[in-house]
Design a protein around this motif. Structure first.
Motif, PDB file in Angstrom:
ATOM      1  N   PHE A  58       0.812  -1.210   0.000  1.00 19.21           N
ATOM      2  CA  PHE A  58       0.000   0.000   0.000  1.00 19.21           C
ATOM      3  C   PHE A  58       0.854   1.272   0.000  1.00 19.21           C
ATOM      4  O   PHE A  58       0.672   2.168  -0.825  1.00 19.21           O
ATOM      5  CB  PHE A  58      -0.918   0.021   1.230  1.00 19.21           C
ATOM      6  CG  PHE A  58      -1.873  -1.126   1.313  1.00 19.21           C
ATOM      7  CD1 PHE A  58      -2.892  -1.272   0.390  1.00 19.21           C
ATOM      8  CD2 PHE A  58      -1.751  -2.068   2.315  1.00 19.21           C
ATOM      9  CE1 PHE A  58      -3.785  -2.328   0.470  1.00 19.21           C
ATOM     10  CE2 PHE A  58      -2.637  -3.134   2.404  1.00 19.21           C
ATOM     11  CZ  PHE A  58      -3.653  -3.265   1.488  1.00 19.21           C
ATOM     12  N   ALA A 113       2.901   1.810  -3.121  1.00 14.56           N
ATOM     13  CA  ALA A 113       2.103   2.249  -4.269  1.00 14.56           C
ATOM     14  C   ALA A 113       1.772   3.739  -4.166  1.00 14.56           C
ATOM     15  O   ALA A 113       1.846   4.481  -5.158  1.00 14.56           O
ATOM     16  CB  ALA A 113       0.820   1.419  -4.364  1.00 14.56           C
ATOM     17  N   VAL A 122       3.014   6.557  -6.910  1.00 14.24           N
ATOM     18  CA  VAL A 122       2.092   7.450  -7.626  1.00 14.24           C
ATOM     19  C   VAL A 122       2.536   8.905  -7.492  1.00 14.24           C
ATOM     20  O   VAL A 122       2.542   9.668  -8.466  1.00 14.24           O
ATOM     21  CB  VAL A 122       0.649   7.263  -7.082  1.00 14.24           C
ATOM     22  CG1 VAL A 122      -0.251   8.424  -7.496  1.00 14.24           C
ATOM     23  CG2 VAL A 122       0.079   5.933  -7.564  1.00 14.24           C
ATOM     24  N   LEU A 148      -6.446   8.946 -10.275  1.00 18.35           N
ATOM     25  CA  LEU A 148      -5.390   8.375 -11.097  1.00 18.35           C
ATOM     26  C   LEU A 148      -5.989   7.771 -12.356  1.00 18.35           C
ATOM     27  O   LEU A 148      -6.867   6.902 -12.276  1.00 18.35           O
ATOM     28  CB  LEU A 148      -4.675   7.291 -10.273  1.00 18.35           C
ATOM     29  CG  LEU A 148      -3.483   6.591 -10.911  1.00 18.35           C
ATOM     30  CD1 LEU A 148      -2.303   7.550 -11.079  1.00 18.35           C
ATOM     31  CD2 LEU A 148      -3.061   5.391 -10.059  1.00 18.35           C
ATOM     32  N   PHE A 203      -9.010   1.411  -2.729  1.00 21.72           N
ATOM     33  CA  PHE A 203      -7.711   2.008  -2.408  1.00 21.72           C
ATOM     34  C   PHE A 203      -7.645   3.474  -2.861  1.00 21.72           C
ATOM     35  O   PHE A 203      -6.833   3.854  -3.698  1.00 21.72           O
ATOM     36  CB  PHE A 203      -6.598   1.176  -3.057  1.00 21.72           C
ATOM     37  CG  PHE A 203      -5.210   1.450  -2.540  1.00 21.72           C
ATOM     38  CD1 PHE A 203      -4.974   2.288  -1.453  1.00 21.72           C
ATOM     39  CD2 PHE A 203      -4.111   0.846  -3.136  1.00 21.72           C
ATOM     40  CE1 PHE A 203      -3.690   2.522  -0.985  1.00 21.72           C
ATOM     41  CE2 PHE A 203      -2.816   1.082  -2.680  1.00 21.72           C
ATOM     42  CZ  PHE A 203      -2.615   1.912  -1.603  1.00 21.72           C
ATOM     43  N   ARG A 250      -4.294   5.470  -2.680  1.00 25.91           N
ATOM     44  CA  ARG A 250      -3.455   5.528  -3.882  1.00 25.91           C
ATOM     45  C   ARG A 250      -4.146   6.306  -4.992  1.00 25.91           C
ATOM     46  O   ARG A 250      -3.551   7.231  -5.558  1.00 25.91           O
ATOM     47  CB  ARG A 250      -3.183   4.097  -4.366  1.00 25.91           C
ATOM     48  CG  ARG A 250      -2.425   3.984  -5.673  1.00 25.91           C
ATOM     49  CD  ARG A 250      -2.411   2.521  -6.176  1.00 25.91           C
ATOM     50  NE  ARG A 250      -3.746   2.082  -6.578  1.00 25.91           N
ATOM     51  CZ  ARG A 250      -4.082   0.821  -6.849  1.00 25.91           C
ATOM     52  NH1 ARG A 250      -3.190  -0.148  -6.733  1.00 25.91           N
ATOM     53  NH2 ARG A 250      -5.319   0.514  -7.208  1.00 25.91           N
ATOM     54  N   ASP A 251      -5.382   5.941  -5.278  1.00 19.77           N
ATOM     55  CA  ASP A 251      -6.019   6.375  -6.526  1.00 19.77           C
ATOM     56  C   ASP A 251      -6.539   7.807  -6.471  1.00 19.77           C
ATOM     57  O   ASP A 251      -6.680   8.454  -7.511  1.00 19.77           O
ATOM     58  CB  ASP A 251      -7.168   5.418  -6.875  1.00 19.77           C
ATOM     59  CG  ASP A 251      -6.668   3.994  -7.095  1.00 19.77           C
ATOM     60  OD1 ASP A 251      -5.487   3.836  -7.479  1.00 19.77           O
ATOM     61  OD2 ASP A 251      -7.440   3.047  -6.859  1.00 19.77           O
TER      62      ASP A 251
END
Lengths: 289, 289, 289
Positions: free
Chosen positions: C27, C30, C34, C131, C140, C143-144
């Motif tokens: 996690f 990532a 990003v 993203l 998630f 991250r996104d």
């Protein structure tokens, strides 16, 4: 074992953190914030924040096992500080290798005193060198003094030469068992456990092993004591690396810090044999006949 | 799933670390020191140092689940290395996505072999590419070879093309169960547990779920085996996200790595049902009738 | 307690991460990937990834206990997100102190609402600010959405003013017990445990202690309740710092966040007395007669 390269000792901004503050609370974030609020370009690197709470000996050897790999000029903030707020001194130290260490005077320098050795020890004048507005706090010098002063040292706002007076007395040291050879027996201390693997780290240097003419492939017998009580004893081969013995088998070897280590290949020596590290833990090694 | 953006592939200095060295000892600090002693401007980022000790499979999937999110050119130092010092090869790899990986040849590339795939695999010439003075150490290639070479690659002192000969043989791979569909049953491996949540990560891709025409809201039955022994079985809804089922209820979903995952909403599937991950752990999923 | 220094509020690229994603999985890697894929020069700093899974209250106070030490302009990505993918809002917030926070709207801002206070609250337009290629993922947002938007805010590609509409409704807040004085008794909540030391953090500010004219050296009696059941009670001195009481003895003190804390010197209060923190945990303190 490493040649220190002074060519790298530029006026760069590199701070390395080593504490027992854990990786869950606000402590580490507050220290980083204080440093970056002085100058966002300062480079902060974590060594570890998971030293066992209040384990000054573990912090001392963790520091000495990494310090010589860092560029000269790096500022190490090393905080394991059970006596915070009680008048113990705050130190700023320059080592013989050209590294800077900020830490409480509580024994945390024990291992680096010999290697690389201390060149200049200063007692930080706290009144003039603490985070403005922090006078009301008594429990977090990691933030209010050590991180703040590290940031100011990193930017050149202060210098170790004017952070405080030269220390006149001896610094505090931990009463650790010196490693010795007597009658073909080496005795030393177990100074830390290499987590998460459970390897035992002793303070027995490679030189003592060589003095006894122990060679790769020899079988060693050993006894481990806590406060003079025998906890575990056995026999194991002295080899170069883990995979030279069967899985789940014990081995002795020269570890990555150039001292005698004990391990179980693909296992955990400390857990398996209920052996720990600290001032009361001793090991005796007998050479082969 | 991501388009790799080669425009970012400048000669920048970015190193990402992924190891099982833990977050408590001197290992990580020594690696970082070695890199920063080469050049203090190299940017080092931690992915994780808490891969389960010696769990090569977990490291392999953790790498493959993050690598495509990083800029091309990033140098990944991936060290889970039970065979250190025994003659296993040290590799320097360029992936099809333009990322660099330094790692032991022990199966750790298993998951990235398929995605993103390997373009160039070199065997590091260790004699010419290890930290000067480290020849006497046999247990810490993370510091003495991989961190040292990552630093030199990051600064352009060496290049992957001249770090060693092209690998002629196959690299080591782990014998992982391939995910398949037979008679409306999907079978696959449980490749890791998503700590701290306890979610199960399988190697069953979204495409297999879609092939079986499983839709959000369907009920799936599943069986979990370790070494052919049934450990747990049950039924659960296939949904988009955790909160679509009641608290403490199980669910199946497509996880953030685009593969089938199993979880308990606000709970811990792995702990609750004593299910773990590894080469001997399999899962079978039956589609609804 | 700190004067916020707006002079540092340059267009610099500083992102601080605070999550419950743990330090073992993919996690965190990532998220960092990003961000760095947007611009490798963005500076990412970890506060903690070891908030207890789904413990929004702990995250809230950990944030509020560090935020004011960071330079204004720092972007905090704070993700404890049990409701991910279910339609809870994603927020971008500017505090009165000039800090930026990206987080889910689930109560995580409870502690910073009062200190430093919120100046501008935006609901992130997720369709335009996630993203590319991540639309198929539901679990998630760290991250996104949050990492991706933090990176774009750090580089100036977007601005908080155009990331989404101003929030019209109230943000979600946690129903935490307000600290009060009645009849010489202070009542408050236990908001988190300071790991790894096991100290109790209350929400009782120094001012309430002073209102009751409690002085260093006074003896305090206290009762701790969970859901109205008495868990533990006792008496302890109110002192400045840990070492003023004997080893293994309890103490009350003003902690490094300027609130009442309870600890055991060289011990672990939480573990010793089986006391935890959370919305159902209350403490009552009686002043000396």
């Amino acid at each position: 074992m490493l040649e220190i390269n002074y060519k790298h000792m530029k006026n760069k901004k590199l701070i390395a953190l080593l504490t027992d503050f854990g990786d869950r609370g606000h402590f580490v974030g507050a220290m980083k914030g204080v440093i970056l609020d002085i100058d966002q370009d300062i480079k902060i690197t974590d060594i570890s924040h998971n030293i066992e709470p209040q384990n000054i000996l573990e912090a001392s050897y963790t520091l000495s096992d990494t310090i010589l790999y860092w560029p000269a000029g790096t500022i190490f903030v090393v905080v394991v500080d059970p006596g915070v707020g009680l008048g113990r001194k705050s130190l700023a130290v320059r080592t013989r290798s050209g590294h800077i260490i900020l830490c409480p005077d509580n024994g945390i320098l024990t291992a680096v005193m010999n290697n690389p050795g201390l060149e200049d020890v200063r007692v930080i004048s706290e009144a003039m060198n603490r985070l403005p507005g922090s006078e009301m706090f008594h429990t977090f010098h990691g933030r209010d003094i050590f991180a703040y002063d590290a940031g100011r040292l990193a930017t050149g706002q202060i210098d170790i030469d004017n952070i405080g007076f030269k220390m006149e007395e001896q610094i505090v040291t931990l009463p650790i068992q010196i490693s010795t050879i007597k009658y073909k027996t080496i005795e030393g201390a177990i100074v830390k456990i290499e987590h998460p693997f459970g390897n035992l780290c002793t303070n027995i240097p490679r030189a003592l092993i060589e003095d006894l003419e122990i060679m790769a492939g020899d079988s060693l017998s050993y006894e481990i004591f806590e406060s003079e009580g025998l906890i575990h004893k056995g026999e194991m081969p002295f080899v170069n690396t883990f995979g030279e013995v069967n899985q789940e088998s014990p081995l002795a070897y020269i570890d990555s810090s150039n001292r005698l280590g004990l391990a179980i290949n693909m296992g955990n020596f400390s857990r398996e044999y209920k052996v720990n590290a600290g001032l009361s833990w001793l090991i005796r090694i007998k050479s082969p006949d």
